[in-house]
Scaffold this motif. Structure first.
Motif, PDB file in Angstrom:
ATOM      1  N   ALA A  83       0.951  -1.102   0.036  1.00 45.69           N
ATOM      2  CA  ALA A  83      -0.177   0.040   0.130  1.00 45.69           C
ATOM      3  C   ALA A  83       0.817   1.212   0.081  1.00 45.69           C
ATOM      4  O   ALA A  83       0.179   2.448  -0.058  1.00 45.69           O
ATOM      5  N   LEU A  84       2.262   1.266   0.128  1.00 47.55           N
ATOM      6  CA  LEU A  84       3.048   2.536   0.223  1.00 47.55           C
ATOM      7  C   LEU A  84       2.702   2.848  -1.188  1.00 47.55           C
ATOM      8  O   LEU A  84       2.828   2.334  -2.267  1.00 47.55           O
ATOM      9  N   PRO A  85       2.779   4.404  -1.171  1.00 51.61           N
ATOM     10  CA  PRO A  85       2.529   4.867  -2.576  1.00 51.61           C
ATOM     11  C   PRO A  85       3.368   4.706  -3.557  1.00 51.61           C
ATOM     12  O   PRO A  85       3.281   4.394  -4.903  1.00 51.61           O
ATOM     13  N   GLU A  86       4.921   4.498  -2.964  1.00 53.58           N
ATOM     14  CA  GLU A  86       5.822   4.100  -4.146  1.00 53.58           C
ATOM     15  C   GLU A  86       6.069   2.905  -4.551  1.00 53.58           C
ATOM     16  O   GLU A  86       6.742   2.856  -5.443  1.00 53.58           O
ATOM     17  N   THR A  87       5.696   1.962  -3.890  1.00 57.52           N
ATOM     18  CA  THR A  87       5.958   0.595  -4.020  1.00 57.52           C
ATOM     19  C   THR A  87       5.357   0.051  -5.474  1.00 57.52           C
ATOM     20  O   THR A  87       4.050   0.387  -6.048  1.00 57.52           O
ATOM     21  N   LYS A  88       6.175  -0.429  -6.430  1.00 57.08           N
ATOM     22  CA  LYS A  88       5.749  -1.020  -7.659  1.00 57.08           C
ATOM     23  C   LYS A  88       4.983  -2.462  -7.595  1.00 57.08           C
ATOM     24  O   LYS A  88       4.192  -2.794  -7.951  1.00 57.08           O
ATOM     25  N   GLU A  89       6.020  -3.201  -6.811  1.00 52.01           N
ATOM     26  CA  GLU A  89       5.628  -4.646  -6.797  1.00 52.01           C
ATOM     27  C   GLU A  89       5.987  -5.438  -5.550  1.00 52.01           C
ATOM     28  O   GLU A  89       7.036  -5.077  -5.160  1.00 52.01           O
ATOM     29  N   VAL A  90       5.051  -6.035  -5.078  1.00 55.07           N
ATOM     30  CA  VAL A  90       5.526  -7.040  -3.971  1.00 55.07           C
ATOM     31  C   VAL A  90       5.345  -8.349  -4.195  1.00 55.07           C
ATOM     32  O   VAL A  90       4.013  -8.692  -4.600  1.00 55.07           O
ATOM     33  N   THR A  91       6.169  -9.202  -4.229  1.00 57.52           N
ATOM     34  CA  THR A  91       6.191 -10.686  -4.268  1.00 57.52           C
ATOM     35  C   THR A  91       6.657 -11.503  -3.169  1.00 57.52           C
ATOM     36  O   THR A  91       7.198 -10.957  -2.238  1.00 57.52           O
ATOM     37  N   LEU A  92       6.502 -12.682  -3.080  1.00 59.76           N
ATOM     38  CA  LEU A  92       6.962 -13.534  -2.135  1.00 59.76           C
ATOM     39  C   LEU A  92       7.333 -14.715  -2.453  1.00 59.76           C
ATOM     40  O   LEU A  92       7.091 -15.156  -3.336  1.00 59.76           O
ATOM     41  N   THR A  93       8.367 -15.257  -1.751  1.00 62.16           N
ATOM     42  CA  THR A  93       8.660 -16.648  -1.904  1.00 62.16           C
ATOM     43  C   THR A  93       8.649 -17.364  -0.910  1.00 62.16           C
ATOM     44  O   THR A  93       9.023 -17.260   0.536  1.00 62.16           O
ATOM     45  N   THR A  94       7.997 -18.781  -0.884  1.00 62.10           N
ATOM     46  CA  THR A  94       7.463 -19.601   0.101  1.00 62.10           C
ATOM     47  C   THR A  94       7.636 -21.046  -0.194  1.00 62.10           C
ATOM     48  O   THR A  94       7.798 -21.300  -1.326  1.00 62.10           O
ATOM     49  N   ASN A  95       7.713 -21.818   0.770  1.00 64.48           N
ATOM     50  CA  ASN A  95       7.900 -23.350   0.494  1.00 64.48           C
ATOM     51  C   ASN A  95       6.664 -23.745   0.455  1.00 64.48           C
ATOM     52  O   ASN A  95       6.383 -25.119   0.147  1.00 64.48           O
ATOM     53  N   GLY A  96       5.442 -23.247   0.804  1.00 61.89           N
ATOM     54  CA  GLY A  96       4.398 -23.662   0.349  1.00 61.89           C
ATOM     55  C   GLY A  96       3.306 -24.133   1.320  1.00 61.89           C
ATOM     56  O   GLY A  96       2.348 -24.533   1.450  1.00 61.89           O
ATOM     57  N   ILE A  97       4.325 -24.926   2.482  1.00 65.25           N
ATOM     58  CA  ILE A  97       3.582 -25.630   3.427  1.00 65.25           C
ATOM     59  C   ILE A  97       2.449 -25.004   4.002  1.00 65.25           C
ATOM     60  O   ILE A  97       1.566 -25.546   4.588  1.00 65.25           O
ATOM     61  N   LEU A  98       2.648 -23.687   4.485  1.00 65.50           N
ATOM     62  CA  LEU A  98       1.636 -23.184   5.272  1.00 65.50           C
ATOM     63  C   LEU A  98       0.826 -22.312   4.508  1.00 65.50           C
ATOM     64  O   LEU A  98      -0.277 -21.470   4.962  1.00 65.50           O
ATOM     65  N   LEU A  99       0.704 -22.504   3.067  1.00 61.56           N
ATOM     66  CA  LEU A  99      -0.081 -21.933   2.305  1.00 61.56           C
ATOM     67  C   LEU A  99      -1.481 -22.212   2.675  1.00 61.56           C
ATOM     68  O   LEU A  99      -2.471 -21.065   2.561  1.00 61.56           O
ATOM     69  N   LYS A 100      -1.812 -23.432   2.920  1.00 61.92           N
ATOM     70  CA  LYS A 100      -3.316 -23.790   2.936  1.00 61.92           C
ATOM     71  C   LYS A 100      -4.039 -22.896   4.040  1.00 61.92           C
ATOM     72  O   LYS A 100      -5.257 -22.396   3.708  1.00 61.92           O
ATOM     73  N   ARG A 101      -3.390 -22.593   5.058  1.00 66.72           N
ATOM     74  CA  ARG A 101      -4.103 -21.868   6.310  1.00 66.72           C
ATOM     75  C   ARG A 101      -4.049 -20.472   5.897  1.00 66.72           C
ATOM     76  O   ARG A 101      -4.743 -19.602   6.581  1.00 66.72           O
ATOM     77  N   ASN A 102      -3.243 -19.846   5.220  1.00 67.11           N
ATOM     78  CA  ASN A 102      -3.036 -18.494   4.794  1.00 67.11           C
ATOM     79  C   ASN A 102      -3.612 -18.189   3.454  1.00 67.11           C
ATOM     80  O   ASN A 102      -3.591 -17.035   3.312  1.00 67.11           O
ATOM     81  N   LEU A 103      -4.566 -19.020   2.942  1.00 62.84           N
ATOM     82  CA  LEU A 103      -4.834 -18.940   1.387  1.00 62.84           C
ATOM     83  C   LEU A 103      -5.674 -17.657   1.473  1.00 62.84           C
ATOM     84  O   LEU A 103      -5.509 -16.748   0.426  1.00 62.84           O
TER      85      LEU A 103
END
Ligand code: SAM
Ligand code: SF4
Length: 322
Positions: A83-103
């Protein structure tokens, strides 16, 4: 901003924790004990650093770790950063194990891309390579499929191990089926990775060509990273190669790193960095902070020296953000 070698620096990897729920053998082997102490940079401090980075022209951020979901409040932080006005992109790298509960929360954060690290589609080898006999490959695979159903942009990152040569076709078929870009990463001799045999990208490409004779370089640029991509007539997805060791791309490197402990680190391969956390605790002004960050980034080293067997960083990847 431009560094001393004329490179444009506009991308920051932010490691929000050095802790992880997996023990990938080349990254954070099983004998590493996670300390309870939490002397991390707070999220507010990270936002302050990112705001100043933005003023220096660094507006693309990758959230990494350790495992980012292992730190409480990680998604709120990603939202705030986005949400910062100057931010162009935010991406994430994850091992995916906890994705289910954070989907749900993650999809609501509307990140620009999610990279999922997945070295194998063999459930047993997955447990071996991740050093965790509880690690369930299906959890990761199902979350990838669910994210794709919801239209999320995903890339799979696969470290090239000897085993990868046997499995490359099934990884391609999986990526193809779900419309995912697949990237193969040469193992770097950093931390525990130094004990691994390098399987060069050329060997992997030869293996892929056995099945896909028309494999050729893809001419357009994809993403912000150093990957070069290939395509083939009989594959719909693009195949990326990140071969930092056999094909040094330091001359066009655009990235710097912020570690969970608050160190601004201009190059992955060198231990040098500046301890921003101490400066923040000492009450440094934004103006002074900006100057220190500018100076540190300006002095970013020219290149790694992996190909000559010289490694100047002894910490493991989970500590420096991969
Ligand atoms: N836990 C998250 C994950 O696995 O995506 C984020 C942190 S992890 C350190 C980031 C990336 O670094 C992963 O794709 C991992 O495979 C890669 N990595 C770890 N050690 C490496 C090494 N020695 N050489 C190359 N890549 C490595
Ligand atoms: Fe954890 Fe990622 Fe390192 Fe594996 S690669 S141990 S998932 S930080």
């Amino acid at each position: 901003m431009i560094d001393q070698f004329g490179r444009t620096i506009d991308y920051m990897r932010i490691s929000i924790t050095d802790k992880c729920n997996l023990r990938c053998q080349y990254c954070m082997p099983g004998n590493i004990i996670q300390k309870e102490e939490e002397n991390y940079l707070s999220y507010d401090e990270m936002i302050r650093v990112c705001n100043i980075a933005s003023q220096l022209g660094i507006r693309t951020f990758k959230i990494t770790g350790g495992e980012p979901f292992f730190r409480k409040g990680s998604i709120s932080f990603m939202k705030e950063l986005k949400a910062l006005p100057e931010t162009k992109e935010v991406t994430l790298t994850t091992n995916g194990i906890l994705l289910k509960r954070n989907l749900e929360e993650l999809c609501a954060a509307e990140l620009d891309a999610i990279n999922i690290s997945l070295d194998t589609l063999d459930a047993q080898f997955y447990k071996t390579i991740t050093g965790n006999c509880q690690a369930d490959l299906l959890d990761v695979v199902n979350s990838i499929i669910e994210l794709r159903k919801r239209g999320q942009r995903i890339k799979i990152n696969t470290v090239i191990l000897e085993h990868t040569l046997e499995e490359v076709e099934s990884l391609i078929q999986f990526a193809e089926q779900y419309g995912i870009d697949l990237r193969f990463i040469e193992i770097m001799p950093v931390g525990a990775g130094a004990d691994y045999k390098l399987v060069k990208s050329s060997e992997l490409l030869e293996k892929i060509k056995e099945q896909h004779k028309s494999l050729r370089p893809y001419q357009k640029k994809i993403g912000n990273g150093p990957a070069r991509y290939c395509e083939a007539d009989d594959i719909k997805c693009k195949i990326g190669i990140i071969d930092a060791v056999s094909n040094c791309f330091c001359g066009s490197c655009s990235r710097i790193r912020l570690t969970s402990k608050g160190e601004l680190k201009p190059c992955l391969a060198y231990k040098e960095g500046v301890d921003l956390k101490s400066l923040l605790k000492a009450g440094i002004s934004d103006k002074e902070l900006k100057e220190i960050m500018r100076e540190t980034i300006y002095k970013k080293p020219k290149a790694h020296n992996f190909h000559h067997g010289q490694v100047y960083e002894t910490r493991n990847m989970n500590q420096i953000g991969g």
